[in-house]
Design a protein around this motif. Structure first.
Motif, PDB file in Angstrom:
ATOM      1  N   SER A 174      24.594 123.729  66.059  1.00  0.00           N
ATOM      2  CA  SER A 174      25.246 122.432  66.248  1.00  0.00           C
ATOM      3  C   SER A 174      26.319 122.478  67.321  1.00  0.00           C
ATOM      4  O   SER A 174      26.811 121.432  67.743  1.00  0.00           O
ATOM      5  N   GLY A 175      26.679 123.676  67.790  1.00  0.00           N
ATOM      6  CA  GLY A 175      27.743 123.759  68.783  1.00  0.00           C
ATOM      7  C   GLY A 175      27.371 124.497  70.050  1.00  0.00           C
ATOM      8  O   GLY A 175      27.744 124.102  71.154  1.00  0.00           O
ATOM      9  N   GLU A 176      26.618 125.581  69.934  1.00  0.00           N
ATOM     10  CA  GLU A 176      26.327 126.424  71.086  1.00  0.00           C
ATOM     11  C   GLU A 176      25.247 125.794  71.954  1.00  0.00           C
ATOM     12  O   GLU A 176      24.180 125.406  71.471  1.00  0.00           O
ATOM     13  N   ARG A 177      25.518 125.705  73.265  1.00  0.00           N
ATOM     14  CA  ARG A 177      24.554 125.109  74.192  1.00  0.00           C
ATOM     15  C   ARG A 177      24.236 126.018  75.376  1.00  0.00           C
ATOM     16  O   ARG A 177      23.538 125.615  76.297  1.00  0.00           O
ATOM     17  N   GLY A 178      24.757 127.223  75.389  1.00  0.00           N
ATOM     18  CA  GLY A 178      24.392 128.179  76.422  1.00  0.00           C
ATOM     19  C   GLY A 178      25.302 128.139  77.640  1.00  0.00           C
ATOM     20  O   GLY A 178      26.338 127.466  77.660  1.00  0.00           O
ATOM     21  N   LEU A 179      24.894 128.864  78.670  1.00  0.00           N
ATOM     22  CA  LEU A 179      25.682 129.036  79.894  1.00  0.00           C
ATOM     23  C   LEU A 179      25.016 128.339  81.068  1.00  0.00           C
ATOM     24  O   LEU A 179      23.825 128.046  81.049  1.00  0.00           O
ATOM     25  N   SER A 180      25.820 128.092  82.118  1.00  0.00           N
ATOM     26  CA  SER A 180      25.295 127.483  83.337  1.00  0.00           C
ATOM     27  C   SER A 180      25.915 128.175  84.537  1.00  0.00           C
ATOM     28  O   SER A 180      26.879 128.935  84.403  1.00  0.00           O
ATOM     29  N   ASN A 181      25.374 127.885  85.720  1.00  0.00           N
ATOM     30  CA  ASN A 181      25.930 128.454  86.953  1.00  0.00           C
ATOM     31  C   ASN A 181      26.702 127.414  87.749  1.00  0.00           C
ATOM     32  O   ASN A 181      26.919 127.575  88.945  1.00  0.00           O
ATOM     33  N   VAL A 182      27.096 126.334  87.095  1.00  0.00           N
ATOM     34  CA  VAL A 182      27.907 125.305  87.747  1.00  0.00           C
ATOM     35  C   VAL A 182      29.070 124.949  86.827  1.00  0.00           C
ATOM     36  O   VAL A 182      29.081 125.306  85.644  1.00  0.00           O
ATOM     37  N   GLY A 183      30.024 124.198  87.374  1.00  0.00           N
ATOM     38  CA  GLY A 183      31.158 123.762  86.577  1.00  0.00           C
ATOM     39  C   GLY A 183      31.943 124.917  86.005  1.00  0.00           C
ATOM     40  O   GLY A 183      32.220 125.899  86.701  1.00  0.00           O
ATOM     41  N   ASN A 184      32.301 124.801  84.731  1.00  0.00           N
ATOM     42  CA  ASN A 184      33.074 125.867  84.088  1.00  0.00           C
ATOM     43  C   ASN A 184      32.199 126.950  83.477  1.00  0.00           C
ATOM     44  O   ASN A 184      32.700 127.858  82.830  1.00  0.00           O
ATOM     45  N   GLY A 185      30.886 126.823  83.650  1.00  0.00           N
ATOM     46  CA  GLY A 185      29.972 127.854  83.176  1.00  0.00           C
ATOM     47  C   GLY A 185      29.484 127.671  81.761  1.00  0.00           C
ATOM     48  O   GLY A 185      28.591 128.393  81.327  1.00  0.00           O
ATOM     49  N   GLN A 186      30.056 126.707  81.008  1.00  0.00           N
ATOM     50  CA  GLN A 186      29.669 126.464  79.624  1.00  0.00           C
ATOM     51  C   GLN A 186      29.006 125.090  79.516  1.00  0.00           C
ATOM     52  O   GLN A 186      29.605 124.083  79.898  1.00  0.00           O
ATOM     53  N   VAL A 187      27.779 125.061  79.001  1.00  0.00           N
ATOM     54  CA  VAL A 187      27.087 123.787  78.831  1.00  0.00           C
ATOM     55  C   VAL A 187      27.726 123.020  77.672  1.00  0.00           C
ATOM     56  O   VAL A 187      27.881 123.549  76.574  1.00  0.00           O
ATOM     57  N   SER A 188      28.099 121.773  77.934  1.00  0.00           N
ATOM     58  CA  SER A 188      28.738 120.945  76.913  1.00  0.00           C
ATOM     59  C   SER A 188      27.710 120.303  75.997  1.00  0.00           C
ATOM     60  O   SER A 188      27.879 120.270  74.776  1.00  0.00           O
ATOM     61  N   TYR A 189      26.648 119.764  76.581  1.00  0.00           N
ATOM     62  CA  TYR A 189      25.577 119.118  75.812  1.00  0.00           C
ATOM     63  C   TYR A 189      24.386 118.928  76.738  1.00  0.00           C
ATOM     64  O   TYR A 189      24.457 119.229  77.941  1.00  0.00           O
ATOM     65  N   PHE A 190      23.279 118.446  76.185  1.00  0.00           N
ATOM     66  CA  PHE A 190      22.091 118.215  77.015  1.00  0.00           C
ATOM     67  C   PHE A 190      21.773 116.725  77.073  1.00  0.00           C
ATOM     68  O   PHE A 190      22.301 115.924  76.285  1.00  0.00           O
ATOM     69  N   VAL A 737      28.372 133.466  89.952  1.00  0.00           N
ATOM     70  CA  VAL A 737      27.361 132.757  89.170  1.00  0.00           C
ATOM     71  C   VAL A 737      27.804 132.518  87.731  1.00  0.00           C
ATOM     72  O   VAL A 737      27.294 131.624  87.065  1.00  0.00           O
ATOM     73  N   ASN A 738      28.765 133.301  87.271  1.00  0.00           N
ATOM     74  CA  ASN A 738      29.192 133.100  85.879  1.00  0.00           C
ATOM     75  C   ASN A 738      30.520 133.810  85.640  1.00  0.00           C
ATOM     76  O   ASN A 738      30.806 134.848  86.229  1.00  0.00           O
ATOM     77  N   THR A 739      31.311 133.195  84.768  1.00  0.00           N
ATOM     78  CA  THR A 739      32.546 133.813  84.289  1.00  0.00           C
ATOM     79  C   THR A 739      32.543 133.731  82.769  1.00  0.00           C
ATOM     80  O   THR A 739      32.507 132.628  82.211  1.00  0.00           O
ATOM     81  N   SER A 740      32.547 134.866  82.109  1.00  0.00           N
ATOM     82  CA  SER A 740      32.563 134.880  80.644  1.00  0.00           C
ATOM     83  C   SER A 740      33.893 135.454  80.176  1.00  0.00           C
ATOM     84  O   SER A 740      34.368 136.459  80.714  1.00  0.00           O
TER      85      SER A 740
END
Length: 888
Positions: A174-190, A737-740
């Motif tokens: 219900s919360g985790e949406r994965g990573l991205s290579n744009v923006g802040n690197g965290q997917v907010s929603y789809f 490409v990513n910052t974790s």
């Protein structure tokens, strides 16, 4: 008639001893309920997930490529027999105004895989309609709102209308949406946009479903093995596609460049002719009128300007051709269900429940069976005279035994049936409900597992009926005259306290009697201590289990991992100038206090008889500075440093593959190239598997130049907004490409451990109930065995409180001894459960906080006080005359 009368007498026995009968039922019920319920919880949760993903046709495999996917890729995938292949579009969109990253998918009403679940509204019908992730509703979006996606390279339109909110089987969390290579690197929603809105000439993703996985439990080993074979097959089919796709990209791009190149060349040729003509005319310019001379000068300027434009275009075409020449092969990724956000976490929850179910309920079960055995044994022994009377009247051994068979089997049957039903119907639902806010599953599918029910039935029938049979076999061999005589009471003996004169002389008469009785009835004392310590130990283990599982992050982050983030560089940032540009960003960002370049890569270890394991290989640029970012301690808790003689490997990976210091192991990188390293250190680690090498040793075993591809970051304490801003700044450089961040890992781990809160709550509550029933039952047995003794002291003038204290004093000692022993039992039990629950990439440390001991000891004492309050009321109403009547 005789048998009918005896049968009635047998049933009356249940009515006359309701307390004992109910106590046996409750003990069996609790034991069966926990054993069957927890054993069934993991399979039921997995089955529910399988039904959910099957109902909504979740794809087995997803194929994505950095170079996009074409019809040739679809044709290649369709070569797998009985594979259903569907293509779609996807991209990540970063909205800088809202600080959101959205994963945008294409919606096709004819798409069969990954069917959306509408939570509110409806699915798109018009091309300018959009549906959002149900999580977006928490951000304030509403049906009917306008929604903008300003990405003209991907979509035809920018403005859409929200018509619904949905869940997708690809995102069960219900919360985790994965990573991205744009923006802040965290997917907010789809979000899902109609397929016809996408302008790309290539697809973004392929969805595959295999016929050979149908009917298999998605979290079962059979499904995993089958999917591993499917993945290997599709990887072979796509083995040549990266090179082929690179050729296609170059050809397509060259086909677009060639007309422009030809146009420029034609333009230059025409321009050269014009220049020749102009030069000829300029030879006679001095003879021409001033007006014509001005025209020639203007023509010359125009030719010069055109030449510059054509030259610039020629240089641009040359640059693009060079880019094409330098273009690297696109990478193809094959993602299974386990790679979907939150999917593996749910499976890990079931695995942990299953591991716990192999230990905790069994021990609980053992205590319940032991108390049942004791209760039934005492019941038969109390009826010696009745057995002797029946033997004297001519009843056969079988006829005498029927009463106890009926009693034992009735209690066992009721307890087992109720325990099985309640355990199966209630416990998995409780676990599901308490975890449902973390997952999108709508309901749990309950079904009965035969194996744990059969195991519980056999154990409790043996405990109840077997105990009665054991005593009956002994008593029925005696003569009626012997059975009609009461057993002689055990003789009193001097106890060790009597030899301590200063202490013994200060004890009151009642205290002396109590202490003598403790050791006079040793079996009663042992059974009481075992029962109480077992229940107290179960409560310690329940709370201690939560403490231990939750302490993984405390042990890992800080004592071992001491950096706050990892920045992964893009493939283009492969030279010193590009890295220096990234370091410039670090220097100007306030939260960043230090950074260290590193080469990080995911590698695999393979070994016959052991599954392939992934490790993260880290090669810091400066080994001496690495200790500021990762603290390496060997298993003797001594700090070690990276050296040039070998690699350091974390303990869980070493344990899985039987590695010791001095051993050599071969690991395989992402391109399946072997790398043989010698183990110089085995280091402490709790979360994940790692392999650490120094730069010089890496270059020695790899045989190629060291090239960093990541940075370790040390920062000041940052808020979520600060982390997002830093991530955005780095991604905006096009070199990252990513910052974790470690904070995200800690949050994810804590959320994962929070899933077990329901299990811990169930363990503590049921262990407490068992403790209460055990205390009540043992006290009742104690009182019923000593009813004549208690009546005697009442006749002698003891007050009610003194009579109660006669029993209570012994119970307090039993309880205190049981609690202390229970602490030890709880520690051992927790350690054993943690070993069973240990995973391939997680080590659970044994950590039990003081609260576990307080909860366990406090509840046990409270239950003892409640039982004694009830017992006090019962003792006040003892009929002394009836109790002291004797037939001897």
């Amino acid at each position: 008639m005789k048998n009918k009368t005896y049968l009635k007498a047998s049933l009356r026995e249940i009515a006359y001893s309701k307390g004992r009968f109910i106590a046996i039922i409750l003990i069996i019920l609790l034991g069966t309920m926990l054993f069957v319920g927890i054993k069934a919880a993991g399979p039921i949760l997995n089955s529910s997930a399988s039904r959910y993903v099957k109902e909504h046709n979740l794809s087995d495999l997803q194929v994505v490529s950095t170079g996009g996917l074409t019809e040739d890729d679809i044709t290649q995938a369709e070569k797998i027999s009985d594979a259903q292949v569907e293509a779609g579009y996807q991209f990540f969109y970063a909205d800088p105004d809202k600080n959101e990253v959205v994963q945008v998918f294409s919606y096709d009403s004819d798409q069969k895989q990954n069917q959306l679940i509408v939570t509110e509204g409806r699915l798109p019908k018009e091309k300018q309609e959009i549906v959002l992730d149900s999580q977006a509703e928490n951000d304030g979006y509403q049906i009917g709102d306008a929604y903008e996606i300003k990405d003209s390279d991907q979509l035809t339109d920018e403005r859409y209308q929200i018509v619904g909110f949905v869940n997708s089987p690809m995102f069960i969390s219900s919360g985790e949406r994965g990573l991205s290579n744009v923006g802040n690197g965290q997917v907010s929603y789809f979000a899902y946009v109609p397929k016809e809105q996408f302008t790309s000439e290539v697809y973004g993703i392929l969805y595959l479903t295999f016929a050979n996985t149908q009917g298999l439990e998605t979290y079962g080993s059979a499904y995993e093995d089958t999917m591993e074979e499917n993945r290997e097959e599709i990887e072979k089919l796509f083995a040549d596609r990266p090179q082929e796709r690179l050729t296609e990209i170059r050809q397509d791009a060259q086909e677009q460049l060639d007309p422009e190149k030809a146009k420029v060349e034609d333009g230059l040729a025409e321009l050269e002719q014009a220049e020749n003509q102009l030069q000829q005319q300029q030879a006679f310019a001095s003879r021409l009128p001033a007006e014509q001379q001005a025209q020639l000068a203007a023509a010359e300027e125009e030719i010069t300007e055109n030449r510059q434009q054509l030259t610039d275009a020629q240089e641009e075409i040359a640059e693009q051709e060079q880019i094409l020449a330098d273009l690297k092969e696109p990478s193809y990724s094959f993602h299974r269900r386990a790679d979907n956000p939150g999917f593996q976490e749910y499976g890990d929850l079931s695995e942990r429940i299953a591991a716990i179910a192999n230990v905790f309920p069994v021990f609980f079960f053992f205590i319940a069976a032991l108390i049942t055995f004791t209760t039934m044994t005492r019941m038969v022994e109390e009826n010696r005279r009745e057995i002797g009377t029946l033997k004297a009247l001519g009843y056969s051994k079988f006829e005498i035994s029927k009463k106890y068979f009926i009693y034992a089997l009735s209690a066992a049957a009721i307890g087992i049936v109720l325990g099985s039903v309640i355990g199966t119907e209630v416990l998995p639902r409780i676990i599901f409900v308490l975890s449902s806010d973390r997952y999108n599953f709508s309901q749990v599918h309950i079904y009965y597992l035969a194996r744990p029910i059969i195991q519980a039935s056999i154990a409790f029938v043996l405990a109840s009926l077997g105990s009665a049979l054991l005593v009956l076999m002994k008593d029925l061999r005696e003569k009626p005259a012997q059975l009609l005589q009461p057993k002689a009471p055990k003789p009193g003996k001097r106890i060790f306290l009597e030899y301590i004169k200063p202490l013994w002389s200060r004890l009151s008469f009642n205290q002396k009697v109590s202490y003598r009785n403790l050791l006079r009835y040793k079996s009663r004392m042992v059974m009481a201590i075992i029962g109480i310590s077992g229940c107290a130990g179960l409560m310690v283990a329940g709370v201690g289990l939560k403490d231990s599982l939750s302490s993984v992050t405390d042990k890992q982050f800080g004592p071992i991992i001491d950096y706050q983030g990892i920045v992964t560089l893009s493939d283009e940032a492969d030279n010193l100038a590009e890295r220096e540009a990234v370091e410039t960003i670090f220097d100007r960002e306030d939260p960043v206090t230090a950074f260290l370049p590193s080469y990080n890569e995911s590698v695999e270890i393979r070994q016959s008889g052991q599954g392939t394991q992934q490790l993260t290989m880290m090669v810091p640029e400066k080994a001496e500075a690495f200790s500021d970012y990762v603290h390496l301690n060997n298993l003797d808790d001594q700090e070690v440093a990276l050296d040039d003689d070998g690699a350091a490997i974390t303990e869980k990976a070493a344990e899985l593959f039987g590695l010791n210091v001095g051993d050599k192991v071969t690991v395989y990188d992402s391109e399946q190239r072997p790398l043989q390293v010698e183990i110089s250190h085995i280091v402490e680690n709790y979360l994940g598997n790692f392999l650490y090498l120094s730069q010089d040793y890496y270059q020695e075993v790899r045989g190629e130049e060291y090239q960093p591809n990541a940075y370790f970051l040390r920062t000041e304490t940052m808020s979520e907004d600060q982390e997002n801003q830093l991530s955005e700044d780095l991604l905006a450089s096009d070199r990252v490409v990513n910052t974790s961040f470690v904070s995200q890992q800690i949050e994810a781990q804590e959320d994962s451990m929070a899933n077990l809160d329901a299990i811990v709550l169930i363990f503590v509550v049921l262990s407490g109930l068992l403790a209460f029933v055990v205390l009540y039952n043992l006290t009742n047995i104690n009182v019923s065995e000593r009813i004549r003794e208690l009546s005697t002291i009442k006749v002698l003038g003891f007050f009610d409180k003194e009579v109660t204290m006669y029993i209570f004093r012994e119970n307090i000692i039993f309880t205190l001894l049981g609690i202390v022993a229970g602490y030890g039992v709880g520690i051992v039990l927790t350690a054993f459960i943690l070993r069973q629950a240990s995973m391939e990439n997680v080590i659970f440390p044994l950590v039990i906080h003081w609260t576990a001991y307080v909860v366990s000891g406090g509840l046990t004492i409270v239950f003892t006080l409640i039982v004694m309050a009830v017992t006090h009321v019962k003792l006040k109403h003892i009929n002394m005359i009836d109790a002291l009547k004797s037939n001897e």
